[in-house]
Motif scaffolding. Structure first.
Motif, short mmCIF file in Angstrom:
data_model
loop_
_atom_site.label_atom_id
_atom_site.label_comp_id
_atom_site.label_asym_id
_atom_site.label_seq_id
_atom_site.Cartn_x
_atom_site.Cartn_y
_atom_site.Cartn_z
N ALA A 147 -9.43 12.29 -13.08
CA ALA A 147 -9.77 11.44 -12.19
C ALA A 147 -9.84 9.83 -12.49
O ALA A 147 -10.15 9.71 -13.75
CB ALA A 147 -11.18 11.71 -11.46
N SER A 148 -9.47 9.00 -11.67
CA SER A 148 -9.49 7.47 -12.17
C SER A 148 -9.44 6.79 -10.96
O SER A 148 -9.21 6.98 -9.88
CB SER A 148 -7.99 7.16 -12.95
OG SER A 148 -6.89 7.65 -12.24
N VAL A 149 -9.67 5.28 -11.28
CA VAL A 149 -9.64 4.27 -10.00
C VAL A 149 -8.59 3.57 -10.93
O VAL A 149 -8.50 2.98 -11.90
CB VAL A 149 -10.76 3.54 -10.23
CG1 VAL A 149 -11.06 2.33 -9.42
CG2 VAL A 149 -11.96 4.45 -9.91
N THR A 150 -7.64 3.14 -10.01
CA THR A 150 -6.41 2.27 -10.22
C THR A 150 -6.23 1.42 -8.96
O THR A 150 -6.80 1.53 -7.82
CB THR A 150 -5.41 3.13 -10.65
OG1 THR A 150 -4.24 2.20 -11.04
CG2 THR A 150 -4.86 3.89 -9.61
N ILE A 151 -4.94 0.65 -9.26
CA ILE A 151 -4.35 -0.18 -8.09
C ILE A 151 -3.18 0.33 -7.91
O ILE A 151 -2.32 0.77 -8.73
CB ILE A 151 -4.62 -1.75 -8.12
CG1 ILE A 151 -3.68 -2.17 -9.27
CG2 ILE A 151 -5.85 -2.26 -8.20
CD1 ILE A 151 -3.32 -3.63 -9.29
N LEU A 152 -2.67 0.45 -6.64
CA LEU A 152 -1.17 0.96 -6.48
C LEU A 152 -0.17 -0.34 -6.53
O LEU A 152 -0.17 -1.08 -5.27
CB LEU A 152 -1.17 1.60 -5.16
CG LEU A 152 -1.87 2.92 -4.82
CD1 LEU A 152 -1.80 3.64 -3.50
CD2 LEU A 152 -1.68 4.10 -5.89
N THR A 153 0.28 -0.67 -7.35
CA THR A 153 1.11 -1.66 -7.47
C THR A 153 2.36 -1.77 -6.71
O THR A 153 3.14 -2.60 -6.42
CB THR A 153 1.63 -2.16 -8.96
OG1 THR A 153 2.00 -0.89 -9.66
CG2 THR A 153 0.10 -2.45 -9.71
N SER A 154 2.80 -0.21 -6.34
CA SER A 154 3.89 -0.08 -5.67
C SER A 154 3.90 -0.13 -4.14
O SER A 154 4.91 -0.45 -3.42
CB SER A 154 4.34 1.33 -5.85
OG SER A 154 3.30 2.20 -5.30
N LYS A 155 2.58 -0.72 -3.76
CA LYS A 155 2.34 -0.86 -2.33
C LYS A 155 1.59 -2.19 -2.30
O LYS A 155 0.67 -2.32 -2.85
CB LYS A 155 1.45 0.33 -1.88
CG LYS A 155 1.04 0.15 -0.30
CD LYS A 155 0.37 1.30 0.27
CE LYS A 155 -0.04 1.32 1.68
NZ LYS A 155 -0.62 2.39 2.29
N ILE A 156 1.72 -2.98 -1.36
CA ILE A 156 1.29 -4.39 -1.15
C ILE A 156 1.08 -4.64 0.41
O ILE A 156 1.96 -4.14 1.21
CB ILE A 156 2.04 -5.49 -1.71
CG1 ILE A 156 1.33 -6.81 -1.47
CG2 ILE A 156 3.61 -5.62 -1.13
CD1 ILE A 156 0.22 -6.94 -2.53
N THR A 157 -0.08 -5.13 0.95
CA THR A 157 -0.43 -5.35 2.06
C THR A 157 -0.76 -6.75 2.26
O THR A 157 -0.82 -7.52 1.18
CB THR A 157 -1.74 -4.49 2.76
OG1 THR A 157 -2.88 -4.97 2.05
CG2 THR A 157 -1.19 -3.11 2.53
N LYS A 158 -1.23 -7.41 3.48
CA LYS A 158 -1.60 -8.72 3.56
C LYS A 158 -2.98 -8.92 2.78
O LYS A 158 -3.14 -10.13 2.26
CB LYS A 158 -1.92 -8.99 4.88
CG LYS A 158 -0.51 -9.09 5.98
CD LYS A 158 -0.96 -9.57 7.35
CE LYS A 158 0.17 -9.73 8.04
NZ LYS A 158 0.12 -10.10 9.50
N LYS A 159 -3.69 -7.82 2.59
CA LYS A 159 -4.95 -7.86 1.86
C LYS A 159 -4.62 -7.83 0.30
O LYS A 159 -5.79 -8.02 -0.50
CB LYS A 159 -5.98 -6.76 2.36
CG LYS A 159 -6.35 -6.76 3.62
CD LYS A 159 -7.14 -5.66 4.37
CE LYS A 159 -7.06 -5.78 5.72
NZ LYS A 159 -8.10 -4.54 6.21
#
Length: 410
Positions: free
Chosen positions: A3-15
């Motif tokens: 289990a982990s907390v991360t960011i999806l660098t492969s996906k980008i939105t306006k936010k």
């Protein structure tokens, strides 16, 4: 199982990139939940947490930490995949908390402090809401409805607050509400409960005094027999005229003037009112004519950083400054009664009078805006170049002369 907390660098939105909590059981058994958004440069990948520069740091950081703690719990515990999913993703587990209005006020106040921005109005309105909802200590943000706002407005009006005062409260509340809506992790309902209830109050009538009604200023005789009071009346009348002589500027800007703001025979500063605007708003660069210089020579305090140390500092001594402003306005009211003026002079009067006299002289609006620190807006003004000091100073001198009823030959 991981289990982990991360960011999806492969996906980008306006936010920005989604901040996800992820449970990896196998390549075919992976579950994710988005808990917020961030730009990559606001994310500390090594420690899996937000950097303080993130605009939503004070709200999202605790959320990230909460899920990191759950991930650690799963990593060190002996849980089945089903149990791990329930720990991480079960929104009905009792771990979620409804976003509260006054609590979010505190978050925004802390953010404003960190960004060195004004936050006093937030503290004041929070206190007013707290008194209104007492004995409750807080209310959910999603409980702020048109009906709630209407009841609040009627209550405050009944208590003697005018419509303009209530609208100022609403403007601060609306800023908080809309900011909360931007935080996707708060799940604030869409819509704007302030629509229809925000009204534009009738503006206060501007003061209308002709120059000949102010001729007494050069030789004013106080009615008081108290020497100290008489001296203060003279000083206060001189202060009012000084506000006019430098362009009709607010008392707060005069109070904050420092010796460093004087460049040869000019005064250069930015209005306190624009402190939160980009770059602090337009620069005021006005000539100091003899009338203004004589007041500085008489009442300026050379050993202090600020020019007029007899005025309390509006930033570090807010209470004392507010008291001084009230006393100043009472003194101007007393002077007005003494001279039987049709309207009372106030600390704000010079701004209106300066503008009015400029209009009487048909001085171009661009010059008046430059003198008073306003920014012209519109496509036409995008093609407007700078105006020379000579042109601005000549118009400035005409306005002062108009007050003094001095006839000049152009």
């Amino acid at each position: 199982m991981k289990a982990s907390v991360t960011i999806l660098t492969s996906k980008i939105t306006k936010k920005g990139h989604p901040i996800c909590v992820e449970l990896f059981v196998s390549s075919k058994n992976r579950t994710r939940k988005t808990i917020g958004y961030t730009q990559a440069f606001f994310w500390d990948a090594e420690n899996s947490q937000l950097l303080k520069a993130h605009p939503d740091y004070y709200y999202l950081h605790p959320v990230v930490l909460e899920y990191k703690a759950k991930c650690i719990k799963i990593s060190y515990g002996n849980y089945t995949p089903s149990e791990a999913k329930q720990i991480l993703f079960d929104d009905n587990s009792g771990d979620t908390k409804e976003a509260m209005f006054l609590e979010f006020f505190d978050i925004r106040i802390q953010e404003k402090q960190t960004q060195n921005q004004s936050f006093q109005s937030y503290k004041d309105v929070k206190s007013i809401i707290s008194q209104y909802i007492s004995p409750r200590t807080d209310i959910p943000i999603n409980s702020i409805t048109y009906e709630w706002l209407n009841a609040f407005m009627l209550h405050k009006i009944k208590m003697g607050v005018n419509l303009g005062g209530v609208m100022s409260y609403f403007r601060t509340m609306r800023a908080i509400y809309k900011e909360a809506q931007r935080r996707t992790s708060l799940s604030i309902k869409s819509g704007n409960p302030f629509l229809g209830i925000m009204k534009t109050p009738t503006p206060k009538p501007v003061i209308e005094l002709q120059p000949n009604q102010l001729q007494f200023s050069t030789a004013y005789t106080p009615t008081t027999s108290n020497p100290n009071s008489a001296l203060k009346q003279h000083r206060n009348l001189g202060l009012l005229l000084f506000q006019f002589y430098i362009g009709g500027h607010d008392l707060v800007d005069v109070a904050l003037l420092e010796w460093g703001n004087i460049k040869k025979d000019r005064v250069v500063f930015k209005r306190y009112k624009n402190r939160n605007k980009k770059n602090g708003g337009p620069i005021i660069d006005n000539k100091l004519f003899d009338e203004a210089l004589s007041f500085i020579k008489k009442y300026g305090t050379s050993e202090a950083t600020r020019i007029f140390s007899f005025i309390p500092n509006p930033i570090s001594d807010k209470g004392k400054y507010a008291s001084f402003r009230r006393t100043y306005n009472r003194s101007l009211e007393s002077i007005s009664k003494n001279k039987k003026l049709p309207e009372f002079l106030k600390s704000k009067s010079t701004r209106y009078l300066f503008r009015t006299y400029a209009g009487e002289l048909l001085i171009h609006n661009l010059i008046v805006m430059k003198l008073q620190g306003h920014t012209p807006e519109g496509i036409t003004y995008n093609y407007q170049g700078s105006i020379s000091h000579q042109v601005i100073d000549n118009s400035h001198r005409k306005i002062i002369n108009y007050l003094k009823q001095v006839q000049t030959n152009d």
